[in-house]
Design a protein around this motif. Sequence first.
Motif, mmCIF file in Angstrom:
data_model
loop_
_atom_site.group_PDB
_atom_site.id
_atom_site.type_symbol
_atom_site.label_atom_id
_atom_site.label_comp_id
_atom_site.label_asym_id
_atom_site.label_seq_id
_atom_site.Cartn_x
_atom_site.Cartn_y
_atom_site.Cartn_z
ATOM 1 N N THR A 276 0.835 -1.205 0.000
ATOM 2 C CA THR A 276 0.000 0.000 0.000
ATOM 3 C C THR A 276 0.868 1.252 0.000
ATOM 4 N N LEU A 277 1.919 1.232 0.814
ATOM 5 C CA LEU A 277 2.844 2.365 0.852
ATOM 6 C C LEU A 277 3.562 2.536 -0.480
ATOM 7 N N ALA A 278 3.918 1.429 -1.126
ATOM 8 C CA ALA A 278 4.610 1.493 -2.419
ATOM 9 C C ALA A 278 3.713 2.115 -3.488
ATOM 10 N N PHE A 279 2.436 1.761 -3.507
ATOM 11 C CA PHE A 279 1.511 2.363 -4.481
ATOM 12 C C PHE A 279 1.337 3.860 -4.208
ATOM 13 N N SER A 280 1.312 4.227 -2.939
ATOM 14 C CA SER A 280 1.205 5.652 -2.600
ATOM 15 C C SER A 280 2.444 6.410 -3.068
ATOM 16 N N LYS A 281 3.630 5.822 -2.845
ATOM 17 C CA LYS A 281 4.873 6.482 -3.251
ATOM 18 C C LYS A 281 4.968 6.632 -4.763
ATOM 19 N N ILE A 282 4.609 5.593 -5.482
ATOM 20 C CA ILE A 282 4.758 5.641 -6.940
ATOM 21 C C ILE A 282 3.759 6.611 -7.562
ATOM 22 N N MET A 283 2.573 6.716 -6.970
ATOM 23 C CA MET A 283 1.593 7.665 -7.489
ATOM 24 C C MET A 283 2.001 9.109 -7.189
ATOM 25 N N LYS A 284 2.631 9.333 -6.050
ATOM 26 C CA LYS A 284 3.134 10.675 -5.764
ATOM 27 C C LYS A 284 4.240 11.058 -6.740
ATOM 28 N N LYS A 285 5.074 10.099 -7.108
ATOM 29 C CA LYS A 285 6.108 10.357 -8.115
ATOM 30 C C LYS A 285 5.471 10.686 -9.460
ATOM 31 N N TYR A 286 4.384 9.955 -9.777
ATOM 32 C CA TYR A 286 3.691 10.219 -11.043
ATOM 33 C C TYR A 286 3.119 11.632 -11.050
ATOM 34 N N ASP A 287 2.487 12.036 -9.948
ATOM 35 C CA ASP A 287 1.923 13.386 -9.877
ATOM 36 C C ASP A 287 3.002 14.441 -10.049
ATOM 37 N N LYS A 288 4.156 14.193 -9.449
ATOM 38 C CA LYS A 288 5.240 15.165 -9.527
ATOM 39 C C LYS A 288 5.792 15.280 -10.945
ATOM 40 N N ILE A 289 5.910 14.138 -11.621
ATOM 41 C CA ILE A 289 6.493 14.135 -12.972
ATOM 42 C C ILE A 289 5.508 14.675 -14.000
ATOM 43 N N SER A 290 4.238 14.262 -13.890
ATOM 44 C CA SER A 290 3.245 14.619 -14.911
ATOM 45 C C SER A 290 2.493 15.904 -14.584
ATOM 46 N N SER A 291 2.709 16.443 -13.385
ATOM 47 C CA SER A 291 1.991 17.642 -12.935
ATOM 48 C C SER A 291 0.482 17.427 -12.944
ATOM 49 N N ARG A 292 0.070 16.239 -12.577
ATOM 50 C CA ARG A 292 -1.367 15.935 -12.488
ATOM 51 C C ARG A 292 -1.699 15.601 -11.038
ATOM 52 N N ASP A 293 -2.991 15.433 -10.790
ATOM 53 C CA ASP A 293 -3.451 15.087 -9.447
ATOM 54 C C ASP A 293 -4.249 13.787 -9.531
ATOM 55 N N ALA A 294 -3.503 12.660 -9.714
ATOM 56 C CA ALA A 294 -4.159 11.360 -9.894
ATOM 57 C C ALA A 294 -4.005 10.453 -8.683
ATOM 58 N N SER A 295 -3.092 10.779 -7.779
ATOM 59 C CA SER A 295 -2.811 9.863 -6.670
ATOM 60 C C SER A 295 -4.003 9.712 -5.737
ATOM 61 N N LYS A 296 -4.747 10.798 -5.537
ATOM 62 C CA LYS A 296 -5.881 10.731 -4.612
ATOM 63 C C LYS A 296 -6.939 9.752 -5.108
ATOM 64 N N SER A 297 -7.262 9.820 -6.401
ATOM 65 C CA SER A 297 -8.272 8.911 -6.966
ATOM 66 C C SER A 297 -7.799 7.467 -6.896
ATOM 67 N N TYR A 298 -6.535 7.253 -7.246
ATOM 68 C CA TYR A 298 -6.042 5.871 -7.278
ATOM 69 C C TYR A 298 -5.941 5.303 -5.867
ATOM 70 N N MET A 299 -5.466 6.093 -4.922
ATOM 71 C CA MET A 299 -5.324 5.592 -3.555
ATOM 72 C C MET A 299 -6.674 5.379 -2.880
ATOM 73 N N ASN A 300 -7.702 6.102 -3.317
ATOM 74 C CA ASN A 300 -9.051 5.809 -2.821
ATOM 75 C C ASN A 300 -9.475 4.404 -3.222
ATOM 76 N N MET A 301 -9.111 4.025 -4.448
ATOM 77 C CA MET A 301 -9.398 2.664 -4.895
ATOM 78 C C MET A 301 -8.581 1.649 -4.099
ATOM 79 N N VAL A 302 -7.291 1.933 -3.861
ATOM 80 C CA VAL A 302 -6.438 1.013 -3.111
ATOM 81 C C VAL A 302 -6.969 0.826 -1.695
#
Length: 751
Positions: A276-302
């Motif tokens: 769970t922590l790994a998915f949170s970390k990787i999504m935060k990296k994605y948000d930082k690289i892509s300048s999007r806000d997708a981690s909240k939606s994905y982590m709600n599913m997780v």
Amino acid sequence: MKFGKEFAAQMVPEWQGAYMDYDYLKTLLKDIQSFNQRTKQQQSVPHGLKRSLSMYRAFSGLLVHRHGQHSIDPTSPDVEEHPIFVNSVNRNGSEKYETTFLMQGDEGGEYELVYFRRLDDEFNKVDKFYKSKVAEVMQEAETLNKQMDAFIAFRIKVENPQGWPWQDRPSVHGDSDDDKKDTAKQDIESQNIEKLVANKLKEHRPAPLHILDRVKMNNTLATPGSTIKVFLNAPKQSDLKFNRENLTRVENKLKRAFVEFYRKLLLLKSYSFLNTLAFSKIMKKYDKISSRDASKSYMNMVDGSYLGSSEEATKLMERVEATFIKHFANSNRSKGMNILRPKARKQRHTTTFYTGFFAGCGFALIVALILIIRARHILGHDGTDQYMETMFPLYSLFGFIVLHTVLYAINVYFWRRYRVNYAFIFGFKQGTELGYREVLLVSFGLAVMALASVLSNLDMEMDPKTMDYKAFTEIVPLILVVVVIVILFLPFNILYRSSRFFFLNCLFHSILAPLYKVRLPDFFLADQLTSQIQAFRSLEFYICYYGWGDFRHRKNSCNSNDVFNTFSYIVAVIPFWSRMLQCLRRFFEEKDTLQGYNAGKYFITIVALCLRTAYSLNRGLSWEILALIFSVAAAVVCTYWDLVYDWGLLQRHSRNRWLRDKLLIQRKSVYFGAMVLNVLLRFAWLQTVFNFKLFDLHRQNMITIVASLEIIRRGMWNFFRLENEHLNNAENYRAFKSVPLPFNYEEDEDE
């Protein structure tokens, strides 16, 4: 420490393939990042007005357009704030999660689309594995429930063989009025007592005793007697015997079962948290690289998935703790939790200090030994040959042991470095396994004692005709052997008692093969002993040299004795004979044809060894030819077995040509080099047949060198053998020991 390294360090080694592939997802994010950087460079205009590419898109209007079935509620924020939509689908009877990337039209969207597909694959893999493992522990919990019911009923029968005291209340009879009044009072009091007892029983309901009618004892203790009974088809005594001894045995078995079960639950909880922590970390990296806000939606599913929301393991841990503390720790929570919690071995600075201290002392003694030999011209002395035939074989025993233990310490270091779970494979009690520092401490300590003994022996002239010769100095090696044996059998909880007793237990099982069930530590130790043939012959020489009184005159009359020569065959064959019997037991017990072939391999080796011994004692052309033929055959068969079955190499259709599909060491040249070296060292025995003269060395020196080469080969074999075992465990996700349970229900036996 970066999260990727910390994540890898905390993985269960055997479950490594079931964790989220964090490094692979990071490479996909790097692809997205590199594309964004290239795009920015292309968009940079050297002269004139600089505009963003988004300003050249078709005008989309002031109203937000919706996107079909994945449209977002009008009340929710716009699409720019929610670039992904995650939903669950049911495919082939199993629930899976899929992420729809809503920004595919953006430049570089295909990279992000690939990332989310791989991300979904990883999450579905983790979620499926977690579900399967939780289902396994829930099923095991049902089994432990039944075992506990039988255990409590068994405890009642042992502690109260006459039944409960309130059940055997005698009736009172009397004819007088006073007696009747007394009886009435007693009845009222008895009724009050029975009410109290009934209330107590409601609170602490004992297990129904009729459970014991359909329960038998599991006789899991493998002894020579039980093996002989099985061989003779003797009836098994599995009826329940209600005594204190059996109660203690049952309680100890259930204790072990609960400790191992609790460890499974801890690992499952850690698995859920880490992923769970790994998915949170990787999504935060994605948000930082892509300048999007997708981690909240994905982590709600997780968080809403089985991985993030399931509480079965946590609740089961609480029930296990409560049960263990109540029934096995006498309601003492601190005592119970100390038993349940895994104990990590503490690294002590004193161990490192003394390891370095003994290493320095050993190096200094070796230098002093060389200087004494050169200063006194001992090698050219008249008594050199006599010394090499008498004292050198006595001291070479310690050299073989020290070399083997040093190589084992090197193996432990590399096993830990490449995360081979050697403690689990060998079945060491948790927290008692020796690290490479502890093994080196033992090795260097023994080396210092042996070298000091050699120096004390060389302090006199080597020629026994001189006046400096004293018989007492000849007893120094014997004293050292006795000290080592005493330390090995020392019953006190010092000097790594758990490891010493584990070694003695495996040694005892190997000697008495096939009367004991063969476990991996037993046959692994037996394989080590097959590389210590010269050490066994040195022990035989100890008995002859000191038993027949040769030490008084420093002479060697053992080689001219027929009894000693006969035992030279027997002593050399013992480890191979033991290993062959272990293979035969596994062949008959497991119906594994491969073990039958393995037994044949050891039989050929025994024949070759006997022929080489006969040739060294008798010297003749016929003995030489026979020894050469059988030795070559044994070496070829053993080499093939090492590479193919023990190491799992030489696979033509592997992803790594001629190697395994999975390798712990990245450099393939290491495996090819090890294979070549194994072949060369397997044929080191050629020197004993052809008697090569290298550098004009003494015969005892050549024997020691050849024996040391075999020990070095065994040390190299150890690493790759355990690596292959670890990879087999990881392939089948075997991370726990199977603990024998004390009771067997009739319905389980029918199944």
